[in-house]
Design a protein around this motif. Sequence first.
Motif, PDB file in Angstrom:
ATOM      1  N   LEU A  58      -1.708   5.205  -6.801  1.00 58.42           N
ATOM      2  CA  LEU A  58      -1.650   6.864  -6.922  1.00 58.42           C
ATOM      3  C   LEU A  58      -2.273   7.334  -5.725  1.00 58.42           C
ATOM      4  O   LEU A  58      -2.299   8.541  -5.681  1.00 58.42           O
ATOM      5  CB  LEU A  58      -1.872   7.419  -8.512  1.00 58.42           C
ATOM      6  N   VAL A 115      -0.342  13.055 -12.587  1.00 62.68           N
ATOM      7  CA  VAL A 115       0.298  11.930 -12.138  1.00 62.68           C
ATOM      8  C   VAL A 115       1.850  12.262 -11.826  1.00 62.68           C
ATOM      9  O   VAL A 115       2.597  11.701 -10.934  1.00 62.68           O
ATOM     10  CB  VAL A 115       0.297  10.996 -13.259  1.00 62.68           C
ATOM     11  N   GLU A 119       3.688  11.749  -8.280  1.00 64.37           N
ATOM     12  CA  GLU A 119       4.865  10.789  -8.403  1.00 64.37           C
ATOM     13  C   GLU A 119       5.911  11.549  -7.625  1.00 64.37           C
ATOM     14  O   GLU A 119       6.719  11.058  -6.773  1.00 64.37           O
ATOM     15  CB  GLU A 119       5.443  10.610  -9.678  1.00 64.37           C
TER      16      GLU A 119
END
Length: 134
Positions: A58, A115, A119
């Motif tokens: 990430l 997150v 993404e």
Amino acid sequence: MVYDPGKRAFAKELRQRMTRAEVHMWKHALRAGMLKGYGFHRQYPVAGYVADFYCSELSLVIEVDGGIHGIPEQAQHDLVRTKKLEGLGLSVVRFTNERVLFELEQVREELLVLVDRIEKEAGDRSRAIWQDRR
């Protein structure tokens, strides 16, 4: 690659004496793919610093800050550090010890939102392999 081998021994030392809040975050939010299957390193040497938690998939640094981070000089140092890490393409998020210890579910929710955003920006890099290991 942002790994800094020069800080390896120091990072190992920090892993052995994590704060109560860092241990709580690790055990209840980040360890073993707990956050959407992503793997995190604790006390990871990155770009001349040691990040409390780091996820390479990430490009995410998570910092758990104690009271010292409220002191103006330390806050300035944190700002410089954050800007340097962001300049390397990393996202940096900070939580206080108190929030991690007493509001962990809210912290987890904020991390999930972050997150999800990462993404979407990167085209969903989530890894099923981490889910399979759980």
